[in-house]
Design an enzyme around this catalytic site. Structure first.
Site, PDB file in Angstrom:
ATOM      1  N   SER A  59       7.796   3.524   5.898  1.00 53.87           N
ATOM      2  CA  SER A  59       7.511   4.919   6.233  1.00 53.87           C
ATOM      3  C   SER A  59       8.030   5.292   7.626  1.00 53.87           C
ATOM      4  CB  SER A  59       6.010   5.184   6.180  1.00 53.87           C
ATOM      5  OG  SER A  59       5.493   4.842   4.921  1.00 53.87           O
TER       6      SER A  59
HETATM    7  N1  SAH Z   1       3.107   1.098   3.720  1.00 55.76           N
HETATM    8  C1  SAH Z   1       4.482   0.685   3.576  1.00 55.76           C
HETATM    9  C2  SAH Z   1       5.386   1.761   2.992  1.00 55.76           C
HETATM   10  C3  SAH Z   1       5.001   2.067   1.619  1.00 55.76           C
HETATM   11  S1  SAH Z   1       6.181   2.819   0.558  1.00 55.76           S
HETATM   12  C4  SAH Z   1       5.047   0.143   4.879  1.00 55.76           C
HETATM   13  O1  SAH Z   1       4.282   0.015   5.855  1.00 55.76           O
HETATM   14  O2  SAH Z   1       6.215  -0.210   4.921  1.00 55.76           O
HETATM   15  C5  SAH Z   1       5.157   2.851  -0.872  1.00 55.76           C
HETATM   16  C6  SAH Z   1       4.916   1.511  -1.528  1.00 55.76           C
HETATM   17  O3  SAH Z   1       3.975   1.702  -2.560  1.00 55.76           O
HETATM   18  C7  SAH Z   1       6.157   0.908  -2.180  1.00 55.76           C
HETATM   19  O4  SAH Z   1       6.376  -0.377  -1.665  1.00 55.76           O
HETATM   20  C8  SAH Z   1       5.780   0.864  -3.672  1.00 55.76           C
HETATM   21  O5  SAH Z   1       6.332  -0.249  -4.342  1.00 55.76           O
HETATM   22  C9  SAH Z   1       4.272   0.803  -3.614  1.00 55.76           C
HETATM   23  N2  SAH Z   1       3.523   1.236  -4.797  1.00 55.76           N
HETATM   24  C10 SAH Z   1       3.756   2.297  -5.611  1.00 55.76           C
HETATM   25  N3  SAH Z   1       2.803   2.369  -6.555  1.00 55.76           N
HETATM   26  C11 SAH Z   1       1.954   1.317  -6.342  1.00 55.76           C
HETATM   27  C12 SAH Z   1       0.773   0.836  -6.983  1.00 55.76           C
HETATM   28  N4  SAH Z   1       0.238   1.433  -8.060  1.00 55.76           N
HETATM   29  N5  SAH Z   1       0.171  -0.273  -6.470  1.00 55.76           N
HETATM   30  C13 SAH Z   1       0.685  -0.916  -5.396  1.00 55.76           C
HETATM   31  N6  SAH Z   1       1.785  -0.507  -4.754  1.00 55.76           N
HETATM   32  C14 SAH Z   1       2.422   0.599  -5.218  1.00 55.76           C
END
Ligand code: SAH
Length: 213
Positions: A59
């Protein structure tokens, strides 16, 4: 590297996304270059999201700062993150809770490994990354004082409200193309909105109580 991270902190302060000294210190002590893929190292201290693996992202720093501040994290609080991605957000939370463990769920196994190895590089020891569908929460470790969803949902998955303590806070980007970041508080087993801010772009939350694959 250090002055670069100070530049980034200055930019975030200027934009008004960073006001708390505790959060500023946690970000400063969690160098972002440990969390970006090698081919994007030169962008680690720009205020932009970066593509990681599987078309997912780490992010944007000012968004991480804003959400972390709103979550009002203190030492000893138990936190659940949905969407570990690169592990940067959970590493910052890990600094703020001090000795407590942060739990973070990620649906892509490749990203589970990416986050874990980034935590090793940054010497973060109090985050537990779990491979699974975060829309179900983590019932065996519930309740949580704070829950942060880092992917866009149409509505907050019901199990996550169930797994929040009374008095607890949950933050999530809600909406389809552009999202509103919403901070919810659970009080007397009722959920109320505390703060909202429009105009964020997260990747979708995919799972049983999220979007379909
Ligand atoms: N917090 C992260 C950025 C997240 S991007 C950081 O610090 O880098 C969003 C993430 O959510 C992605 O890696 C995606 O694979 C994950 N994601 C999407 N749906 C999800 C779910 N149902 N359970 C777990 N992870 C999920």
């Amino acid at each position: 590297m250090h002055h670069k991270s100070d530049d980034l902190i200055r930019v975030m302060r200027k934009k008004g996304f960073l006001t708390s000294h505790a959060v500023e210190n946690a970000i400063r002590e969690t160098p972002r270059h440990f969390f970006v893929p090698e081919n994007h190292l030169d962008e680690a201290y720009e205020d932009r999201p970066i593509e990681t693996k599987k078309l997912q992202t780490i992010s944007q720093p000012s968004v991480v700062a804003r959400m972390t501040e709103w979550l009002d994290v203190k030492p000893g609080l138990k936190i659940l993150e949905i969407g570990a991605g690169s592990g940067w957000q959970s590493a910052i939370l890990a600094r703020l809770v001090s000795l407590e463990t942060v739990y973070s769920i990620e649906r892509h196994s490749e990203l589970v490994e990416f986050a874990k190895s980034n935590h090793r590089k940054a010497q973060i020891k109090n985050v537990k990354i779990i491979h699974g569908d975060g829309t179900l929460g983590l019932a065996e470790m519930a309740p949580f004082d704070r829950i942060i969803i880092t992917a866009a949902c149409e509505k907050v998955p019901e199990p996550l409200f169930d797994q929040l303590t009374n008095g607890g806070l949950l933050i999530a980007p809600v909406g389809k193309n552009l999202q509103t970041v919403v901070l919810y508080r659970k009080k007397d087993n009722k959920i109320s909105e505390e703060k909202i801010e429009y105009g964020y772009a997260f990747i979708p939350l995919i799972g049983k109580f999220g979007y379909a694959e």
